[in-house]
Design a protein around this motif. Structure first.
Motif, PDB file in Angstrom:
ATOM      1  N   ALA A  39      12.902  13.940  -6.853  1.00 29.52           N
ATOM      2  CA  ALA A  39      12.476  14.513  -5.972  1.00 29.52           C
ATOM      3  C   ALA A  39      11.106  14.202  -5.704  1.00 29.52           C
ATOM      4  CB  ALA A  39      13.205  16.046  -6.070  1.00 29.52           C
ATOM      5  N   ARG A  40      10.364  14.747  -6.571  1.00 26.77           N
ATOM      6  CA  ARG A  40       8.822  14.536  -6.411  1.00 26.77           C
ATOM      7  C   ARG A  40       8.471  13.142  -6.126  1.00 26.77           C
ATOM      8  NH1 ARG A  40       9.316  18.679 -10.753  1.00 26.77           N
ATOM      9  NH2 ARG A  40       9.084  17.288 -12.399  1.00 26.77           N
ATOM     10  N   ALA A  41       8.935  11.988  -7.084  1.00 26.55           N
ATOM     11  CA  ALA A  41       8.545  11.002  -6.771  1.00 26.55           C
ATOM     12  C   ALA A  41       9.006  10.575  -5.460  1.00 26.55           C
ATOM     13  CB  ALA A  41       9.295   9.971  -7.929  1.00 26.55           C
ATOM     14  N   LEU A  42       9.997  10.622  -4.953  1.00 26.78           N
ATOM     15  CA  LEU A  42      10.272  10.251  -3.691  1.00 26.78           C
ATOM     16  C   LEU A  42       9.620  10.641  -2.478  1.00 26.78           C
ATOM     17  CD1 LEU A  42      14.443  10.321  -3.646  1.00 26.78           C
ATOM     18  CD2 LEU A  42      13.055   8.293  -3.887  1.00 26.78           C
ATOM     19  N   VAL A  43       9.434  12.072  -2.549  1.00 29.79           N
ATOM     20  CA  VAL A  43       8.096  12.531  -1.613  1.00 29.79           C
ATOM     21  C   VAL A  43       6.994  11.842  -1.563  1.00 29.79           C
ATOM     22  CG1 VAL A  43       6.985  14.568  -0.932  1.00 29.79           C
ATOM     23  CG2 VAL A  43       9.376  14.819  -1.433  1.00 29.79           C
ATOM     24  N   PHE A  44       6.442  11.689  -2.879  1.00 29.33           N
ATOM     25  CA  PHE A  44       5.128  11.171  -2.943  1.00 29.33           C
ATOM     26  C   PHE A  44       5.117   9.725  -2.589  1.00 29.33           C
ATOM     27  CE2 PHE A  44       2.110   8.918  -5.439  1.00 29.33           C
ATOM     28  CZ  PHE A  44       0.945   9.461  -5.603  1.00 29.33           C
ATOM     29  N   TYR A  45       6.332   8.918  -2.987  1.00 30.18           N
ATOM     30  CA  TYR A  45       6.051   7.346  -2.669  1.00 30.18           C
ATOM     31  C   TYR A  45       6.345   7.275  -1.143  1.00 30.18           C
ATOM     32  CZ  TYR A  45       6.494   2.372  -2.873  1.00 30.18           C
ATOM     33  OH  TYR A  45       6.230   1.159  -2.728  1.00 30.18           O
ATOM     34  N   THR A  46       7.374   7.897  -0.625  1.00 35.69           N
ATOM     35  CA  THR A  46       7.713   7.693   0.788  1.00 35.69           C
ATOM     36  C   THR A  46       6.341   7.999   1.769  1.00 35.69           C
ATOM     37  OG1 THR A  46       8.969   9.767   1.064  1.00 35.69           O
ATOM     38  CG2 THR A  46      10.089   7.721   0.592  1.00 35.69           C
TER      39      THR A  46
ATOM     40  N   SER B 114       9.696   8.999   6.898  1.00 33.16           N
ATOM     41  CA  SER B 114       9.428  10.273   7.170  1.00 33.16           C
ATOM     42  C   SER B 114      10.593  11.246   7.317  1.00 33.16           C
ATOM     43  CB  SER B 114       8.728  10.539   8.575  1.00 33.16           C
ATOM     44  OG  SER B 114       7.396   9.725   8.226  1.00 33.16           O
ATOM     45  N   MET B 115      11.853  10.717   7.193  1.00 28.72           N
ATOM     46  CA  MET B 115      13.076  11.518   7.090  1.00 28.72           C
ATOM     47  C   MET B 115      13.267  12.085   5.713  1.00 28.72           C
ATOM     48  SD  MET B 115      15.597   9.295   9.596  1.00 28.72           S
ATOM     49  CE  MET B 115      17.159  10.179   8.814  1.00 28.72           C
ATOM     50  N   VAL B 116      12.683  11.306   4.798  1.00 29.19           N
ATOM     51  CA  VAL B 116      13.073  11.563   3.352  1.00 29.19           C
ATOM     52  C   VAL B 116      12.575  13.268   2.966  1.00 29.19           C
ATOM     53  CG1 VAL B 116      12.756  10.879   0.945  1.00 29.19           C
ATOM     54  CG2 VAL B 116      13.170   9.217   2.552  1.00 29.19           C
ATOM     55  N   PRO B 117      10.980  13.310   3.261  1.00 29.25           N
ATOM     56  CA  PRO B 117      10.535  14.569   2.469  1.00 29.25           C
ATOM     57  C   PRO B 117      11.328  15.948   3.174  1.00 29.25           C
ATOM     58  CG  PRO B 117       8.633  13.062   3.053  1.00 29.25           C
ATOM     59  CD  PRO B 117       9.999  12.423   3.572  1.00 29.25           C
ATOM     60  N   PRO B 118      11.566  16.143   4.270  1.00 27.71           N
ATOM     61  CA  PRO B 118      12.307  17.444   4.842  1.00 27.71           C
ATOM     62  C   PRO B 118      13.884  17.528   4.088  1.00 27.71           C
ATOM     63  CG  PRO B 118      12.129  15.670   6.619  1.00 27.71           C
ATOM     64  CD  PRO B 118      11.283  15.271   5.637  1.00 27.71           C
ATOM     65  N   SER B 119      14.255  16.226   3.914  1.00 29.94           N
ATOM     66  CA  SER B 119      15.818  16.350   3.254  1.00 29.94           C
ATOM     67  C   SER B 119      15.737  16.666   1.988  1.00 29.94           C
ATOM     68  CB  SER B 119      16.282  14.960   3.457  1.00 29.94           C
ATOM     69  OG  SER B 119      16.472  14.237   4.981  1.00 29.94           O
ATOM     70  N   ILE B 120      14.522  16.285   1.275  1.00 26.60           N
ATOM     71  CA  ILE B 120      14.607  16.458  -0.150  1.00 26.60           C
ATOM     72  C   ILE B 120      13.961  18.164  -0.157  1.00 26.60           C
ATOM     73  CG2 ILE B 120      12.956  16.180  -2.266  1.00 26.60           C
ATOM     74  CD1 ILE B 120      13.248  13.294  -1.589  1.00 26.60           C
ATOM     75  N   VAL B 121      13.351  18.724   0.593  1.00 23.64           N
ATOM     76  CA  VAL B 121      12.868  19.933   0.601  1.00 23.64           C
ATOM     77  C   VAL B 121      14.100  20.593   0.624  1.00 23.64           C
ATOM     78  CG1 VAL B 121      11.776  21.864   2.107  1.00 23.64           C
ATOM     79  CG2 VAL B 121      10.391  19.731   1.275  1.00 23.64           C
TER      80      VAL B 121
ATOM     81  N   ALA C  39       2.466  19.340  -0.847  1.00 29.53           N
ATOM     82  CA  ALA C  39       1.221  18.983  -1.493  1.00 29.53           C
ATOM     83  C   ALA C  39       1.525  17.661  -1.978  1.00 29.53           C
ATOM     84  CB  ALA C  39       0.914  19.880  -2.556  1.00 29.53           C
ATOM     85  N   LEU C  40       2.755  17.212  -2.629  1.00 24.34           N
ATOM     86  CA  LEU C  40       2.800  15.874  -3.168  1.00 24.34           C
ATOM     87  C   LEU C  40       2.973  14.878  -1.963  1.00 24.34           C
ATOM     88  CD1 LEU C  40       5.564  16.781  -5.863  1.00 24.34           C
ATOM     89  CD2 LEU C  40       3.290  15.625  -6.287  1.00 24.34           C
ATOM     90  N   GLY C  41       3.573  15.282  -0.843  1.00 24.86           N
ATOM     91  CA  GLY C  41       3.571  14.261   0.222  1.00 24.86           C
ATOM     92  C   GLY C  41       2.181  13.742   0.495  1.00 24.86           C
ATOM     93  N   THR C  42       1.229  15.098   0.965  1.00 25.33           N
ATOM     94  CA  THR C  42       0.029  14.732   1.336  1.00 25.33           C
ATOM     95  C   THR C  42      -0.890  13.977   0.088  1.00 25.33           C
ATOM     96  OG1 THR C  42       0.042  16.831   2.553  1.00 25.33           O
ATOM     97  CG2 THR C  42      -2.200  15.911   2.013  1.00 25.33           C
ATOM     98  N   ALA C  43      -0.546  14.319  -1.085  1.00 22.61           N
ATOM     99  CA  ALA C  43      -1.096  13.496  -2.166  1.00 22.61           C
ATOM    100  C   ALA C  43      -0.569  12.201  -1.997  1.00 22.61           C
ATOM    101  CB  ALA C  43      -0.805  14.120  -3.625  1.00 22.61           C
TER     102      ALA C  43
END
Length: 490
Positions: free
Chosen positions: A11-18, A124-131, A150-154
């Motif tokens: 989950a963290r990797a997907l948010v970060f990378y997308t 950008s559909m990925v982060p809210p779906s994972i949240v 925070a991970l998305g911003t990073a």
């Protein structure tokens, strides 16, 4: 019943990378579209606005979709779709780009929207779906949302820095896009396996990426050499065996005769020659060049004024390498090149050391704004010896607001200023190149025009009282306010 969360690391990797992928594509957008729409403030404004619109829409759709169905069922498809759309970007630009070339801000918006809006939206559909997927109880809502945000911003910061500082300097744009698309495909496969989905994802994934890859294979690059700043092409002249034309993005930037450095093809370059032949002293000159391009003028000055020395401030190391490889550039103690932004490299040059400063730096069709201001012009003037001359090439079209503002800028710094151009350009009935000459010593206008007429050219000189009418109240450009892209008329 709540959906089973993804493994934490995934989950963290997907948010970060997308999030990183979106910013990587945003930075690459300017470089990839430049051969068709150039590099201007409007270009970057369109890119930022369109990508932000895609982020906004994608976040909204992703959140809404996550409330309606289990994200585990569609996340692999979203990632595969993002992969396909990313891999298709080069062919979209290759197909649509020629159709919008020269169409101004509207064309920039069209090309950016078609090429980059969809990938930004889907990613950008990925982060809210994972949240939503990771929220297994309300007690930890703040922690989960905060951590993933925070991970998305990073990730976005990481994508910005790595792309801007490392990737674009090391690789052409297309391999970077392919790498992003391929990595998204890997992410899709890992996510599909992790979710345990039994849907026909593998076949859809192969088809989507296969189609995108096939399309991309037909997207030929218009560049002979893609540097960190420009798409450069060197084109042989069919009418002159030793002639080479250098195109930077959409602009005919320089012409070099490999066998005859005294040959000046462009009219403005010939006018430069008219001015240079009138300069004192009669022998060698010490010259500072702002902008290298094809390095036509360092070689020309050495040929017509033997023993001259040149220091060239050139932003792009890749362009220097191209000139050495294909345009006959040979550096030496008498022809030195300092790479980097001219506002910075200028500070490393000695004051009162040059007889002539030649300004021929462009970003697209306009002089970069920070090289047009009173403050920069004062720094250039400080490098001139008493009686030295500043020679500047600039482009504008009626009503010539940028050219008039730049003329006012030179008048603010130098005692004598002359604008050389055909009368119809001075009268604002036509546009094109203008040559500006500035010095604290009188400028030999008669000798310059005599040289011009001897070549059969039709330029006139606007100076003294003519400049008051020409400038027509336009204010000088300063570091505080220099809206060059807005003043310039293409």
């Amino acid at each position: 019943m709540a959906a089973t969360p993804l493994k934490g690391w995934l989950a963290r990797a997907l948010v970060f990378y997308t999030s990183a992928a979106v910013l990587t594509l945003e930075i690459l957008a300017g470089r990839m579209m430049a051969p068709f729409v150039g590099i201007t403030l409007e270009t970057f404004t369109a890119i930022i606005g369109i990508v932000l619109a895609g982020i906004s829409l994608g976040t909204w759709i992703g959140g809404k979709l996550a409330d309606q169905q289990n994200p585990r069922t569609y996340l692999p498809m979203v990632l595969a779709g993002a992969s396909a759309l990313t891999l298709a970007i080069p062919v979209v630009i290759a197909v649509v780009g020629p159709g919008v070339q020269g169409s101004g801000p509207g064309g920039v918006l069209v090309l950016t929207s078609i090429a980059f809006f969809a990938p930004a939206t889907v990613l950008s559909m990925v982060p809210p779906s994972i949240v939503k997927l990771q929220l297994d109880n309300l007690d930890s809502t703040g922690t989960v949302v905060g951590r993933l945000s925070a991970l998305g911003t990073a990730g976005a910061i990481f994508g910005t820095f790595v792309t801007g500082f490392v990737l674009v300097a090391a690789l052409p744009s297309k391999p970077i896009v392919y790498a992003v698309g391929a990595s998204l495909l890997v992410a899709a496969a890992v996510t599909w396996r992790s979710t345990g989905s039994r849907e026909a994802f593998p076949m859809l994934m192969v088809i989507a990426v296969g189609v995108a890859g096939l399309l991309s294979a037909f997207a030929s690059s218009p560049c002979d050499s893609e540097t960190a700043y420009v798409c450069a092409r060197v084109i042989p002249d069919d009418d002159r065996e030793s002639g080479r034309l250098l195109l930077l993005d959409t602009v005919r930037h320089s012409y070099v005769d490999l066998d005859d450095p005294t040959h000046l093809e462009f009219t403005y370059a010939q006018t430069f020659g008219d001015v240079i032949s009138t300069l004192e002293p009669d022998g060698s000159l010490d010259v500072l060049h702002v902008g290298g391009g094809g390095f036509t003028f360092p070689k020309y000055i050495e040929a017509v004024r033997p023993g001259s020395s040149s220091v060239v401030l050139e932003l792009d190391p890749g362009l220097v390498r191209l000139a050495e490889r294909e345009l006959g550039l040979v550096t030496s103690p008498d022809l030195q090149v300092l790479t980097g932004d001219a506002r910075m490299t200028l500070l490393g040059t000695p004051e009162s050391s040059f007889d002539l400063v030649v300004g021929d730096a462009f970003g697209g069709l306009v002089v970069p704004w920070h090289l047009t201001t009173v403050e920069f012009t004062e720094q250039l003037a400080a490098r001139l010896r008493p009686g030295g001359t500043y020679l500047l090439n600039a482009i504008d079209h009626p009503p010539n607001r940028f050219l008039r503002a730049e003329t006012a800028t030179l008048m603010e710094v130098f005692e004598h200023v002359v604008v050389l151009a055909p009368q119809r350009r001075i009268d604002r009935s036509a546009g094109g190149n203008f040559v500006l000459v500035a010095s604290d010593s009188p400028i030999d206008v008669d000798a310059i025009l005599a040289n011009n007429q001897l070549r059969g050219d039709d330029e006139t000189a606007c100076f003294a009282e003519c400049l008051v009418t020409f400038v027509d109240g336009q204010q000088p450009l300063t570091d505080e306010f220099a809206p060059v892209d807005q003043l310039f008329t293409p």
